[in-house]
Motif scaffolding. Structure first.
Motif, PDB file in Angstrom:
ATOM      1  N   PRO A  79       0.834  -1.212   0.000  1.00  0.00           N
ATOM      2  CA  PRO A  79       0.000   0.000   0.000  1.00  0.00           C
ATOM      3  C   PRO A  79       0.863   1.255   0.000  1.00  0.00           C
ATOM      4  N   LEU A  80       0.274   2.368  -0.394  1.00  0.00           N
ATOM      5  CA  LEU A  80       0.965   3.652  -0.387  1.00  0.00           C
ATOM      6  C   LEU A  80       1.206   4.132   1.039  1.00  0.00           C
ATOM      7  N   VAL A  81       0.196   3.946   1.889  1.00  0.00           N
ATOM      8  CA  VAL A  81       0.266   4.363   3.289  1.00  0.00           C
ATOM      9  C   VAL A  81      -0.459   3.317   4.116  1.00  0.00           C
ATOM     10  N   SER A  82       0.063   3.050   5.304  1.00  0.00           N
ATOM     11  CA  SER A  82      -0.659   2.153   6.212  1.00  0.00           C
ATOM     12  C   SER A  82      -0.694   2.777   7.601  1.00  0.00           C
ATOM     13  N   ILE A  83      -1.799   2.539   8.301  1.00  0.00           N
ATOM     14  CA  ILE A  83      -1.982   3.051   9.656  1.00  0.00           C
ATOM     15  C   ILE A  83      -2.347   1.870  10.541  1.00  0.00           C
ATOM     16  N   ARG A  84      -1.570   1.694  11.587  1.00  0.00           N
ATOM     17  CA  ARG A  84      -1.848   0.621  12.551  1.00  0.00           C
ATOM     18  C   ARG A  84      -1.970   1.277  13.923  1.00  0.00           C
ATOM     19  N   PHE A  85      -3.097   1.066  14.579  1.00  0.00           N
ATOM     20  CA  PHE A  85      -3.334   1.610  15.902  1.00  0.00           C
ATOM     21  C   PHE A  85      -2.876   0.622  16.959  1.00  0.00           C
ATOM     22  N   SER A  86      -2.344   1.130  18.058  1.00  0.00           N
ATOM     23  CA  SER A  86      -1.971   0.273  19.181  1.00  0.00           C
ATOM     24  C   SER A  86      -3.246  -0.310  19.795  1.00  0.00           C
ATOM     25  N   GLU A  87      -3.080  -1.338  20.601  1.00  0.00           N
ATOM     26  CA  GLU A  87      -4.244  -1.942  21.262  1.00  0.00           C
ATOM     27  C   GLU A  87      -4.958  -0.921  22.142  1.00  0.00           C
ATOM     28  N   GLU A  88      -4.175  -0.072  22.810  1.00  0.00           N
ATOM     29  CA  GLU A  88      -4.770   0.968  23.659  1.00  0.00           C
ATOM     30  C   GLU A  88      -5.605   1.943  22.827  1.00  0.00           C
ATOM     31  N   ALA A  89      -5.081   2.355  21.678  1.00  0.00           N
ATOM     32  CA  ALA A  89      -5.810   3.276  20.812  1.00  0.00           C
ATOM     33  C   ALA A  89      -7.077   2.623  20.264  1.00  0.00           C
ATOM     34  N   VAL A  90      -6.984   1.348  19.920  1.00  0.00           N
ATOM     35  CA  VAL A  90      -8.164   0.623  19.420  1.00  0.00           C
ATOM     36  C   VAL A  90      -9.260   0.624  20.481  1.00  0.00           C
ATOM     37  N   GLU A  91      -8.889   0.402  21.738  1.00  0.00           N
ATOM     38  CA  GLU A  91      -9.882   0.410  22.811  1.00  0.00           C
ATOM     39  C   GLU A  91     -10.492   1.793  22.992  1.00  0.00           C
ATOM     40  N   MET A 105      -7.063  11.139   8.874  1.00  0.00           N
ATOM     41  CA  MET A 105      -5.604  11.278   8.803  1.00  0.00           C
ATOM     42  C   MET A 105      -5.139  11.216   7.348  1.00  0.00           C
ATOM     43  N   LEU A 106      -5.677  10.280   6.593  1.00  0.00           N
ATOM     44  CA  LEU A 106      -5.299  10.136   5.187  1.00  0.00           C
ATOM     45  C   LEU A 106      -5.794  11.321   4.361  1.00  0.00           C
ATOM     46  N   ASP A 107      -7.018  11.770   4.647  1.00  0.00           N
ATOM     47  CA  ASP A 107      -7.552  12.933   3.937  1.00  0.00           C
ATOM     48  C   ASP A 107      -6.646  14.135   4.151  1.00  0.00           C
ATOM     49  N   HIS A 108      -6.200  14.322   5.370  1.00  0.00           N
ATOM     50  CA  HIS A 108      -5.299  15.433   5.672  1.00  0.00           C
ATOM     51  C   HIS A 108      -3.994  15.287   4.893  1.00  0.00           C
ATOM     52  N   ALA A 109      -3.458  14.099   4.869  1.00  0.00           N
ATOM     53  CA  ALA A 109      -2.198  13.868   4.157  1.00  0.00           C
ATOM     54  C   ALA A 109      -2.331  14.170   2.667  1.00  0.00           C
ATOM     55  N   ILE A 110      -3.467  13.845   2.100  1.00  0.00           N
ATOM     56  CA  ILE A 110      -3.672  14.036   0.653  1.00  0.00           C
ATOM     57  C   ILE A 110      -4.007  15.483   0.310  1.00  0.00           C
ATOM     58  N   THR A 111      -4.934  16.084   1.051  1.00  0.00           N
ATOM     59  CA  THR A 111      -5.446  17.396   0.653  1.00  0.00           C
ATOM     60  C   THR A 111      -4.682  18.586   1.206  1.00  0.00           C
ATOM     61  N   ARG A 112      -3.947  18.405   2.287  1.00  0.00           N
ATOM     62  CA  ARG A 112      -3.290  19.545   2.924  1.00  0.00           C
ATOM     63  C   ARG A 112      -1.777  19.511   2.827  1.00  0.00           C
ATOM     64  N   THR A 113      -1.251  18.576   2.086  1.00  0.00           N
ATOM     65  CA  THR A 113       0.192  18.514   1.892  1.00  0.00           C
ATOM     66  C   THR A 113       0.475  18.377   0.405  1.00  0.00           C
ATOM     67  N   HIS A 114       1.734  18.278   0.080  1.00  0.00           N
ATOM     68  CA  HIS A 114       2.147  18.096  -1.307  1.00  0.00           C
ATOM     69  C   HIS A 114       2.466  16.638  -1.582  1.00  0.00           C
ATOM     70  N   LEU A 115       1.744  15.738  -0.927  1.00  0.00           N
ATOM     71  CA  LEU A 115       2.056  14.317  -0.978  1.00  0.00           C
ATOM     72  C   LEU A 115       2.137  13.779  -2.400  1.00  0.00           C
ATOM     73  N   TRP A 116       1.188  14.149  -3.255  1.00  0.00           N
ATOM     74  CA  TRP A 116       1.206  13.612  -4.615  1.00  0.00           C
ATOM     75  C   TRP A 116       1.340  14.692  -5.680  1.00  0.00           C
ATOM     76  N   GLU A 117       1.734  15.884  -5.313  1.00  0.00           N
ATOM     77  CA  GLU A 117       1.871  16.946  -6.294  1.00  0.00           C
ATOM     78  C   GLU A 117       3.218  16.943  -6.988  1.00  0.00           C
ATOM     79  N   GLY A 118       4.178  16.208  -6.449  1.00  0.00           N
ATOM     80  CA  GLY A 118       5.502  16.196  -7.039  1.00  0.00           C
ATOM     81  C   GLY A 118       6.301  17.439  -6.720  1.00  0.00           C
TER      82      GLY A 118
END
Length: 80
Positions: A28-40, A53-66
């Motif tokens: 995958p391009l990006v992966s997010i894994r939460f700790s057990e504590e965060a999952v709870e 989190m992914l929306d922020h990475a895509i729309t508010r940064t230059h992640l895919w703009e080159g």
């Protein structure tokens, strides 16, 4: 051929949330894994949190703009 990428956000069987090109296999391009504590703490809203989190990475940064911004290696990047 279009320059527009079609991406999908998927929650895998192990609870990991990934961003990947639609209909693609492989890493995958990006992966997010939460700790057990965060999952709870997040319970059923963890997918929504990952999606934001992914929306922020895509729309508010230059992640895919080159367009790479110059960053100083002396300054650590902090995201709040």
């Amino acid at each position: 051929m279009s320059d527009t990428a079609i991406l999908e956000i998927v929650e895998l069987a192990d609870g990991e949330v990934v961003l990947r090109p639609a209909e693609a296999t492989g890493e995958p391009l990006v992966s997010i894994r939460f700790s057990e504590e965060a999952v709870e703490l997040l319970r059923r809203s963890r997918f929504d949190v990952a999606r934001e989190m992914l929306d922020h990475a895509i729309t508010r940064t230059h992640l895919w703009e080159g367009d790479e911004e110059e960053s100083s290696e002396d300054e650590p990047a902090t995201v709040h």
